[in-house]
Design a protein around this motif. Structure first.
Motif, PDB file in Angstrom:
ATOM      1  N   LEU A  38       0.828  -1.209   0.000  1.00 23.23           N
ATOM      2  CA  LEU A  38       0.000   0.000   0.000  1.00 23.23           C
ATOM      3  C   LEU A  38       0.864   1.261   0.000  1.00 23.23           C
ATOM      4  N   GLU A  39       1.935   1.258   0.786  1.00 20.95           N
ATOM      5  CA  GLU A  39       2.832   2.419   0.824  1.00 20.95           C
ATOM      6  C   GLU A  39       3.505   2.639  -0.529  1.00 20.95           C
ATOM      7  N   LEU A  40       3.913   1.561  -1.196  1.00 19.76           N
ATOM      8  CA  LEU A  40       4.520   1.685  -2.524  1.00 19.76           C
ATOM      9  C   LEU A  40       3.558   2.343  -3.511  1.00 19.76           C
ATOM     10  N   GLU A  41       2.267   2.113  -3.322  1.00 14.33           N
ATOM     11  CA  GLU A  41       1.261   2.672  -4.211  1.00 14.33           C
ATOM     12  C   GLU A  41       0.980   4.139  -3.884  1.00 14.33           C
ATOM     13  N   GLY A  42       1.438   4.591  -2.698  1.00 10.38           N
ATOM     14  CA  GLY A  42       1.273   5.996  -2.337  1.00 10.38           C
ATOM     15  C   GLY A  42       0.333   6.259  -1.177  1.00 10.38           C
ATOM     16  N   PHE A  66     -15.392  -7.687   0.580  1.00 16.04           N
ATOM     17  CA  PHE A  66     -14.605  -8.807   1.083  1.00 16.04           C
ATOM     18  C   PHE A  66     -13.475  -9.119   0.111  1.00 16.04           C
ATOM     19  N   LEU A  67     -12.284  -9.395   0.651  1.00 16.93           N
ATOM     20  CA  LEU A  67     -11.125  -9.793  -0.134  1.00 16.93           C
ATOM     21  C   LEU A  67     -10.601 -11.103   0.445  1.00 16.93           C
ATOM     22  N   ALA A  68     -10.552 -12.142  -0.391  1.00 15.90           N
ATOM     23  CA  ALA A  68     -10.113 -13.465   0.070  1.00 15.90           C
ATOM     24  C   ALA A  68      -8.593 -13.534   0.165  1.00 15.90           C
ATOM     25  N   LYS A  69      -8.116 -14.184   1.235  1.00 16.37           N
ATOM     26  CA  LYS A  69      -6.694 -14.480   1.382  1.00 16.37           C
ATOM     27  C   LYS A  69      -6.436 -15.834   0.741  1.00 16.37           C
ATOM     28  N   PRO A  70      -5.294 -16.080   0.166  1.00 14.91           N
ATOM     29  CA  PRO A  70      -4.222 -15.108  -0.014  1.00 14.91           C
ATOM     30  C   PRO A  70      -4.549 -14.178  -1.182  1.00 14.91           C
ATOM     31  N   TYR A  71      -4.175 -12.919  -1.039  1.00 14.15           N
ATOM     32  CA  TYR A  71      -4.411 -11.955  -2.109  1.00 14.15           C
ATOM     33  C   TYR A  71      -3.077 -11.501  -2.683  1.00 14.15           C
ATOM     34  N   ASP A  72      -3.107 -11.109  -3.938  1.00 15.65           N
ATOM     35  CA  ASP A  72      -1.900 -10.588  -4.564  1.00 15.65           C
ATOM     36  C   ASP A  72      -1.970  -9.059  -4.593  1.00 15.65           C
ATOM     37  N   ARG A  73      -0.908  -8.449  -5.063  1.00 13.81           N
ATOM     38  CA  ARG A  73      -0.825  -6.983  -5.087  1.00 13.81           C
ATOM     39  C   ARG A  73      -1.978  -6.374  -5.878  1.00 13.81           C
ATOM     40  N   LEU A  75      -4.792  -3.886  -4.267  1.00 15.19           N
ATOM     41  CA  LEU A  75      -4.910  -2.490  -4.690  1.00 15.19           C
ATOM     42  C   LEU A  75      -6.273  -2.197  -5.324  1.00 15.19           C
ATOM     43  N   LYS A  76      -6.842  -3.164  -6.014  1.00 11.67           N
ATOM     44  CA  LYS A  76      -8.177  -2.967  -6.591  1.00 11.67           C
ATOM     45  C   LYS A  76      -9.216  -2.850  -5.479  1.00 11.67           C
ATOM     46  N   ALA A  77      -9.173  -3.745  -4.499  1.00  7.00           N
ATOM     47  CA  ALA A  77     -10.154  -3.714  -3.408  1.00  7.00           C
ATOM     48  C   ALA A  77     -10.058  -2.408  -2.628  1.00  7.00           C
ATOM     49  N   VAL A  78      -8.840  -1.973  -2.326  1.00 14.77           N
ATOM     50  CA  VAL A  78      -8.662  -0.715  -1.582  1.00 14.77           C
ATOM     51  C   VAL A  78      -9.076   0.466  -2.442  1.00 14.77           C
ATOM     52  N   GLY A  79      -8.643   0.488  -3.689  1.00 13.42           N
ATOM     53  CA  GLY A  79      -9.000   1.601  -4.574  1.00 13.42           C
ATOM     54  C   GLY A  79     -10.499   1.726  -4.800  1.00 13.42           C
TER      55      GLY A  79
END
Length: 121
Positions: free
Chosen positions: A24-28, A101-108, A112-116
């Motif tokens: 998340l930090e890498l994305e800004g 909801f975001l299932a684990k394991p999740y990739d980058r 980022l899509k779920a947060v965005g």
């Protein structure tokens, strides 16, 4: 293009907490972290700039991630939430339509899509 916004990551597994925060930090995003729901509630009280809470379901303490979402809604908080879990069926049944909801394991990309998607625009 970098993202902006403040995210609180609530996760009791230190390695998952670290890598999620790093992505998340890498994305800004500006990122705060908590290891349980009570710590998250304390941080949120001190940081009204938080836009989104990304919380795991299973955590130690008297509240899990879904309880945290319910408590924030009960308080009338405007913070958005995304819930993550490795137990998708159980979590989504309890969660209903309270939060994405975001299932684990999740990739980058899925993180980022779920947060965005959940960020206020």
């Amino acid at each position: 293009m970098t993202a902006n916004g403040h995210v609180l990551v609530v996760e009791d597994d230190p390695s998952v907490l670290d890598i999620t925060s790093f992505m998340l930090e890498l994305e800004g995003y500006d990122v705060l972290t908590a290891m349980n729901a009570n710590e998250a509630l304390t941080l949120l009280a001190d940081h009204p700039e938080v836009d989104l809470v990304l919380t795991d379901v299973n955590m130690p303490g008297d509240m899990d991630g879904i309880d945290l979402v319910c408590e924030l809604q009960r308080q009338g908080s405007a913070v958005r939430c995304v819930v993550v879990s490795g137990d998708a069926l159980h979590a989504s049944n309890r969660l209903g339509k309270r939060a994405p909801f975001l299932a684990k394991p999740y990739d980058r990309r899925s993180l980022l899509k779920a947060v965005g998607d959940a960020m206020p625009h």
